[in-house]
Design a protein around this motif. Structure first.
Motif, mmCIF file in Angstrom:
data_model
loop_
_atom_site.group_PDB
_atom_site.id
_atom_site.type_symbol
_atom_site.label_atom_id
_atom_site.label_comp_id
_atom_site.label_asym_id
_atom_site.label_seq_id
_atom_site.Cartn_x
_atom_site.Cartn_y
_atom_site.Cartn_z
ATOM 1 N N ILE A 55 0.839 -1.201 0.000
ATOM 2 C CA ILE A 55 0.000 0.000 0.000
ATOM 3 C C ILE A 55 0.874 1.250 0.000
ATOM 4 N N VAL A 56 1.856 1.297 0.899
ATOM 5 C CA VAL A 56 2.752 2.457 0.975
ATOM 6 C C VAL A 56 3.412 2.705 -0.375
ATOM 7 N N ASP A 57 3.980 1.666 -0.975
ATOM 8 C CA ASP A 57 4.672 1.814 -2.256
ATOM 9 C C ASP A 57 3.730 2.279 -3.365
ATOM 10 N N SER A 58 2.511 1.754 -3.380
ATOM 11 C CA SER A 58 1.543 2.144 -4.400
ATOM 12 C C SER A 58 1.129 3.604 -4.238
ATOM 13 N N ILE A 59 0.912 4.023 -3.012
ATOM 14 C CA ILE A 59 0.502 5.409 -2.751
ATOM 15 C C ILE A 59 1.624 6.378 -3.106
ATOM 16 N N LYS A 60 2.851 6.012 -2.760
ATOM 17 C CA LYS A 60 3.998 6.900 -2.983
ATOM 18 C C LYS A 60 4.238 7.225 -4.450
ATOM 19 N N GLU A 61 3.712 6.412 -5.349
ATOM 20 C CA GLU A 61 3.933 6.666 -6.775
ATOM 21 C C GLU A 61 3.418 8.041 -7.204
ATOM 22 N N LYS A 62 2.260 8.469 -6.655
ATOM 23 C CA LYS A 62 1.692 9.757 -7.060
ATOM 24 C C LYS A 62 1.168 10.587 -5.893
ATOM 25 N N ASN A 63 1.236 10.052 -4.689
ATOM 26 C CA ASN A 63 0.671 10.722 -3.528
ATOM 27 C C ASN A 63 1.691 10.756 -2.397
ATOM 28 N N GLU A 64 1.315 11.370 -1.288
ATOM 29 C CA GLU A 64 2.206 11.491 -0.137
ATOM 30 C C GLU A 64 1.725 10.572 0.987
ATOM 31 N N VAL A 65 2.624 9.774 1.517
ATOM 32 C CA VAL A 65 2.308 8.947 2.681
ATOM 33 C C VAL A 65 2.717 9.753 3.912
ATOM 34 N N VAL A 66 1.720 10.173 4.696
ATOM 35 C CA VAL A 66 2.006 11.012 5.863
ATOM 36 C C VAL A 66 2.224 10.200 7.131
ATOM 37 N N HIS A 67 1.793 8.924 7.128
ATOM 38 C CA HIS A 67 1.994 8.092 8.315
ATOM 39 C C HIS A 67 1.740 6.628 7.956
ATOM 40 N N TYR A 68 2.482 5.761 8.607
ATOM 41 C CA TYR A 68 2.325 4.314 8.450
ATOM 42 C C TYR A 68 2.457 3.699 9.838
ATOM 43 N N LYS A 69 1.559 2.782 10.146
ATOM 44 C CA LYS A 69 1.546 2.211 11.485
ATOM 45 C C LYS A 69 1.042 0.775 11.431
ATOM 46 N N VAL A 70 1.576 -0.064 12.326
ATOM 47 C CA VAL A 70 1.115 -1.437 12.489
ATOM 48 C C VAL A 70 0.636 -1.586 13.924
ATOM 49 N N ILE A 71 -0.596 -2.077 14.083
ATOM 50 C CA ILE A 71 -1.151 -2.312 15.424
ATOM 51 C C ILE A 71 -1.721 -3.731 15.483
ATOM 52 N N PRO A 72 -1.894 -4.260 16.687
ATOM 53 C CA PRO A 72 -2.567 -5.560 16.790
ATOM 54 C C PRO A 72 -4.060 -5.415 16.485
ATOM 55 N N ASP A 73 -4.741 -6.535 16.312
ATOM 56 C CA ASP A 73 -6.202 -6.524 16.093
ATOM 57 C C ASP A 73 -6.875 -6.142 17.403
ATOM 58 N N ASP A 74 -7.022 -4.848 17.631
ATOM 59 C CA ASP A 74 -7.519 -4.346 18.913
ATOM 60 C C ASP A 74 -8.337 -3.082 18.667
ATOM 61 N N ALA A 75 -9.633 -3.166 18.921
ATOM 62 C CA ALA A 75 -10.527 -2.027 18.692
ATOM 63 C C ALA A 75 -10.125 -0.820 19.524
ATOM 64 N N ASP A 76 -9.583 -1.058 20.724
ATOM 65 C CA ASP A 76 -9.174 0.055 21.588
ATOM 66 C C ASP A 76 -7.962 0.806 21.045
ATOM 67 N N LEU A 77 -7.241 0.209 20.108
ATOM 68 C CA LEU A 77 -6.110 0.885 19.464
ATOM 69 C C LEU A 77 -6.482 1.427 18.084
ATOM 70 N N LEU A 78 -7.471 0.819 17.451
ATOM 71 C CA LEU A 78 -7.841 1.208 16.094
ATOM 72 C C LEU A 78 -8.378 2.640 16.030
ATOM 73 N N VAL A 79 -9.351 2.968 16.848
ATOM 74 C CA VAL A 79 -9.956 4.302 16.776
ATOM 75 C C VAL A 79 -8.936 5.398 17.110
ATOM 76 N N PRO A 80 -8.151 5.276 18.189
ATOM 77 C CA PRO A 80 -7.138 6.312 18.429
ATOM 78 C C PRO A 80 -6.099 6.423 17.304
ATOM 79 N N SER A 81 -5.784 5.318 16.654
ATOM 80 C CA SER A 81 -4.841 5.364 15.536
ATOM 81 C C SER A 81 -5.436 6.133 14.360
ATOM 82 N N ILE A 82 -6.718 5.915 14.082
ATOM 83 C CA ILE A 82 -7.410 6.659 13.020
ATOM 84 C C ILE A 82 -7.435 8.150 13.369
ATOM 85 N N GLU A 83 -7.782 8.456 14.608
ATOM 86 C CA GLU A 83 -7.819 9.860 15.065
ATOM 87 C C GLU A 83 -6.448 10.518 14.907
ATOM 88 N N GLU A 84 -5.403 9.822 15.294
ATOM 89 C CA GLU A 84 -4.036 10.341 15.180
ATOM 90 C C GLU A 84 -3.694 10.641 13.720
#
Length: 184
Positions: A55-84
Motif C-alpha cells: 500500500i505504501v509503495d503504491s501510494i507513494k507513486e503519485k501521492n504522499e504517505v504522511v503516516h504508516y503504522k502497524v497495530i494488533p487486532d484491537d478495537a481500543d487501538l484502532l480508533v485512536p490510531s485513526i484519530e491520530e
C-alpha cells in the motif's frame, strides 16, 4: 451526453473525466495494518508487513504517505490510531489492511462502520466482484468496505497481499477524485 473512453470494456462519462481532471494530483494518505503477528514482528524489529508495504509503495507513486503504522487486532487501538492519522498527520485518505475477515480477532469492520458518516459501498462491491473472478465463491467471507469519517476517506481491505493488490487497483486511481468531492 456521453463520450466514449476506453478502459478495458468500460465506458466513462465525460463529466466524470472532467471532475477527475480537476481533482488534486496528490493526496495525503496514511496506512494502517491490523495484525497481531505483524505487530509482534515489528516489536521484534522484523518488518514482515508485505501488505502494508504494498500500500505504501503504491501510494507513494503519485501521492504522499504522511503516516504508516502497524497495530494488533484491537478495537481500543484502532480508533485512536485513526484519530491520530487525521488530527496529527493530516491524512485525507486512510487505507487499512487486515482484520476484515470473519474470525474472532477480525474487528476492523465492526469498529470502523459505526464511525462512518457516509459509507462508500461501491468499493466493497467492486472489490468482491473482482475477487470473485479470481477466487470464486470463497469471497463471500470478505467484508472489505470504505466510508467517510471526519472528512477523511477510509478504505479497509483484507490482509492478504493479493487482496491488497486487487483493492489498490480499484481505489488508487480514485484517491484525488474522492478527496476533491469531500472538499466541495
Amino acid at each position: 451526453m456521453k463520450k466514449e473512453f476506453k478502459h478495458g470494456e468500460m465506458m466513462k462519462s465525460e463529466s466524470m473525466e472532467i471532475h477527475k481532471k480537476k481533482a488534486p494530483k496528490s493526496v495525503k494518505a496514511a496506512v494502517l495494518t491490523l495484525s497481531d503477528s505483524k505487530y509482534q514482528d515489528m516489536q521484534n524489529s522484523k518488518d514482515t508487513d508485505l501488505s502494508g508495504r504494498l500500500i505504501v509503495d503504491s501510494i507513494k507513486e503519485k501521492n504522499e504517505v504522511v503516516h504508516y503504522k502497524v497495530i494488533p487486532d484491537d478495537a481500543d487501538l484502532l480508533v485512536p490510531s485513526i484519530e491520530e492519522m487525521i488530527m496529527e498527520h493530516g491524512a485525507e485518505v486512510i487505507i487499512t489492511t487486515g482484520g476484515t475477515g470473519i474470525g474472532p480477532r477480525d474487528i476492523t469492520i465492526e469498529t470502523l462502520e459505526p464511525l462512518f458518516e457516509k459509507e462508500l459501498r461501491g468499493f466493497g462491491e467492486i472489490f468482491r466482484y473482482e475477487s470473485y473472478k479470481e477466487l470464486g465463491t470463497g469471497v463471500i467471507m470478505s467484508r472489505a468496505t470504505a466510508g467517510i469519517y471526519k472528512n477523511t476517506v477510509i478504505v479497509s481491505m483484507p490482509g492478504s497481499p493479493n487482496a491488497v493488490k486487487t483493492g489498490l487497483k480499484i481505489v488508487v486511481p480514485e484517491l484525488g477524485h474522492l478527496v476533491k468531492h469531500l472538499k466541495e
